[in-house]
Enzyme design. Structure first.
Site, PDB file in Angstrom:
ATOM      1  N   LEU A 135       2.607  41.612 106.039  1.00  0.00           N
ATOM      2  CA  LEU A 135       1.900  41.973 107.273  1.00  0.00           C
ATOM      3  C   LEU A 135       1.504  40.744 108.082  1.00  0.00           C
ATOM      4  O   LEU A 135       1.159  39.702 107.532  1.00  0.00           O
ATOM      5  CB  LEU A 135       0.649  42.796 106.942  1.00  0.00           C
ATOM      6  CG  LEU A 135       0.888  44.114 106.188  1.00  0.00           C
ATOM      7  CD1 LEU A 135      -0.434  44.882 106.032  1.00  0.00           C
ATOM      8  CD2 LEU A 135       1.934  44.991 106.869  1.00  0.00           C
ATOM      9  N   GLN A 148      17.526  51.524 104.122  1.00  0.00           N
ATOM     10  CA  GLN A 148      17.833  51.003 105.453  1.00  0.00           C
ATOM     11  C   GLN A 148      18.475  49.614 105.428  1.00  0.00           C
ATOM     12  O   GLN A 148      18.729  49.031 106.480  1.00  0.00           O
ATOM     13  CB  GLN A 148      16.592  51.019 106.335  1.00  0.00           C
ATOM     14  CG  GLN A 148      15.527  49.996 105.991  1.00  0.00           C
ATOM     15  CD  GLN A 148      14.269  50.227 106.795  1.00  0.00           C
ATOM     16  OE1 GLN A 148      13.567  51.220 106.609  1.00  0.00           O
ATOM     17  NE2 GLN A 148      13.956  49.317 107.708  1.00  0.00           N
ATOM     18  N   HIS A 186       1.570  43.841 112.933  1.00  0.00           N
ATOM     19  CA  HIS A 186       1.132  45.009 112.168  1.00  0.00           C
ATOM     20  C   HIS A 186      -0.367  45.250 112.389  1.00  0.00           C
ATOM     21  O   HIS A 186      -0.805  46.393 112.547  1.00  0.00           O
ATOM     22  CB  HIS A 186       1.365  44.794 110.670  1.00  0.00           C
ATOM     23  CG  HIS A 186       2.793  44.535 110.283  1.00  0.00           C
ATOM     24  ND1 HIS A 186       3.229  43.302 109.847  1.00  0.00           N
ATOM     25  CD2 HIS A 186       3.880  45.342 110.249  1.00  0.00           C
ATOM     26  CE1 HIS A 186       4.527  43.369 109.554  1.00  0.00           C
ATOM     27  NE2 HIS A 186       4.950  44.590 109.786  1.00  0.00           N
ATOM     28  N   SER A 223       7.513  38.450 113.471  1.00  0.00           N
ATOM     29  CA  SER A 223       8.369  39.199 112.565  1.00  0.00           C
ATOM     30  C   SER A 223       8.147  38.677 111.153  1.00  0.00           C
ATOM     31  O   SER A 223       7.916  37.472 110.953  1.00  0.00           O
ATOM     32  CB  SER A 223       9.841  38.997 112.951  1.00  0.00           C
ATOM     33  OG  SER A 223      10.678  39.354 111.872  1.00  0.00           O
ATOM     34  N   VAL A 248       3.877  42.066 119.919  1.00  0.00           N
ATOM     35  CA  VAL A 248       2.934  40.951 119.810  1.00  0.00           C
ATOM     36  C   VAL A 248       3.742  39.666 119.598  1.00  0.00           C
ATOM     37  O   VAL A 248       4.681  39.659 118.792  1.00  0.00           O
ATOM     38  CB  VAL A 248       1.962  41.179 118.627  1.00  0.00           C
ATOM     39  CG1 VAL A 248       0.986  40.015 118.497  1.00  0.00           C
ATOM     40  CG2 VAL A 248       1.217  42.500 118.806  1.00  0.00           C
ATOM     41  N   GLY A 290       5.978  49.757 116.525  1.00  0.00           N
ATOM     42  CA  GLY A 290       6.064  48.658 117.483  1.00  0.00           C
ATOM     43  C   GLY A 290       7.259  48.816 118.405  1.00  0.00           C
ATOM     44  O   GLY A 290       8.337  49.222 117.976  1.00  0.00           O
ATOM     45  N   GLU A 343       0.134  39.657 112.486  1.00  0.00           N
ATOM     46  CA  GLU A 343      -0.704  40.101 113.592  1.00  0.00           C
ATOM     47  C   GLU A 343      -0.080  41.283 114.359  1.00  0.00           C
ATOM     48  O   GLU A 343      -0.793  42.078 114.959  1.00  0.00           O
ATOM     49  CB  GLU A 343      -0.981  38.896 114.502  1.00  0.00           C
ATOM     50  CG  GLU A 343      -2.065  39.085 115.532  1.00  0.00           C
ATOM     51  CD  GLU A 343      -3.392  39.633 115.006  1.00  0.00           C
ATOM     52  OE1 GLU A 343      -3.762  39.336 113.838  1.00  0.00           O
ATOM     53  OE2 GLU A 343      -4.044  40.371 115.758  1.00  0.00           O
TER      54      GLU A 343
END
Ligand code: AMP
Length: 290
Positions: free
Chosen positions: A41, A69, A45, A196, A187, A158, A43
């Site tokens: 995690l 995925q 998230h 990321s 962000v 996001g 900023e």
């Protein structure tokens, strides 16, 4: 300092459901906001979590690196896993519950034997979907499973993963899923790089040039303001990116912001999207113009 709420951790669907049942007896009509994540995690998230905290009575964060995925040659095994730190971030942000299941808890049988959600081709045969076959089936399947397992009223995603957000909105509409989807703006670091979990893998020099991606997107947006054609705008921005050492552009495209159809002339709302490999690290970014 004592945290504002005591964040509970659930590793099984049953234990989470027991908690939710009790909560619903104590507080009929209580609404849960879900923030689905793969952990590590940051900023970005935390911003989704804060939004959920403002809008929902209870906030649940799921932390699950979803094998379905990832392609066979992708980074499932080396995806960063930082659970203790993630839990601290959730505690500090006032998260009520963290759902942190094992792969076995989520997928009781081999992945190839599982029922899957197949999003419509026109949303997934392009952009990231063209480079990551099966990726969006995996995303849609895990998101629908998280919704049925955790029963949120609202879920937060996001805009950073714009194609993902589009696929999920479409799934919810097509399958009448009773969850409200909220998209949250990307962000960024001070120099424009989108946050990321994979940024930690960039070398010092790669990190320095990484903001070029966002600059290329900005360049296309600026060209749109001076009435350039999409093709010329994109070619000019691409040629800037070709100058960046170690950077391989996968795509740089302009799409309708709702349907993701490729545009030949700029028509709002549109989204400019880019994906590139910087060394071994795959980065994506986009700018939405409404
Ligand atoms: P991930 O853990 O990468 O699967 O991301 C979980 C959620 O956080 C997804 O909905 C992402 O789109 C969102 N997210 C990741 N990075 C950012 C960012 N920089 N800004 C806003 N949301 C983000």
């Amino acid at each position: 300092m004592k945290p504002a709420v005591d964040t509970l951790v659930f590793e099984t669907v049953q234990s989470y459901r027991d908690w939710l049942s009790k909560l619903r007896v104590q507080q009929p009509g209580v609404e849960v906001g879900l923030v689905p994540t793969m952990g590590a995690l940051h900023e970005g998230h935390a911003t989704l979590i804060r939004r959920a905290r403002q809008e929902c009575q209870r906030v649940v964060v799921s932390i699950f690196v979803n094998p379905m995925q990832f392609g066979p040659n992708e980074d499932f095994d080396r995806y960063p896993r930082t659970f203790p730190n993630d839990l601290e971030i959730c505690r500090a942000a006032g998260v009520d519950a963290v759902f942190h299941p094992s792969v076995q808890e989520v997928y009781a049988r081999p992945l190839e034997e599982m029922t899957k959600v197949i999003p419509p081709n026109e949303l997934i045969d392009k952009l990231c979907g063209a480079f990551r076959p099966g990726h969006f089936e995996g995303v849609a399947t895990i998101v629908l499973k998280l919704f049925t397992m955790l029963q949120p009223a609202v879920a937060y995603f996001g805009e950073k993963d714009y194609q993902q957000l589009t696929v999920i909105r479409r799934m919810v509409e097509d399958l009448n899923v009773p969850v409200k989807i909220i998209g949250v703006p990307t962000v960024r670091e001070a120099d424009g790089l989108a946050l990321s979990s994979r940024n930690v893998y960039l070398t010092g020099t790669e990190r320095e040039v990484a903001p070029k991606l966002q600059q290329a997107l900005q360049q296309v947006v600026q060209a749109s303001e001076s009435r350039a054609a999409v093709k010329q705008a994109v070619e000019a921005a691409r040629s800037e990116l070709y100058k960046v050492p170690n950077l391989t552009v996968q795509y740089l495209e302009v799409c309708d912001a709702n349907s993701l159809q490729f545009l030949e002339s700029f028509r709002k709302p549109f989204v400019v999207l880019v994906a590139a490999k910087l060394g071994n690290v795959r980065l994506i970014d986009n700018i939405v113009v409404r």
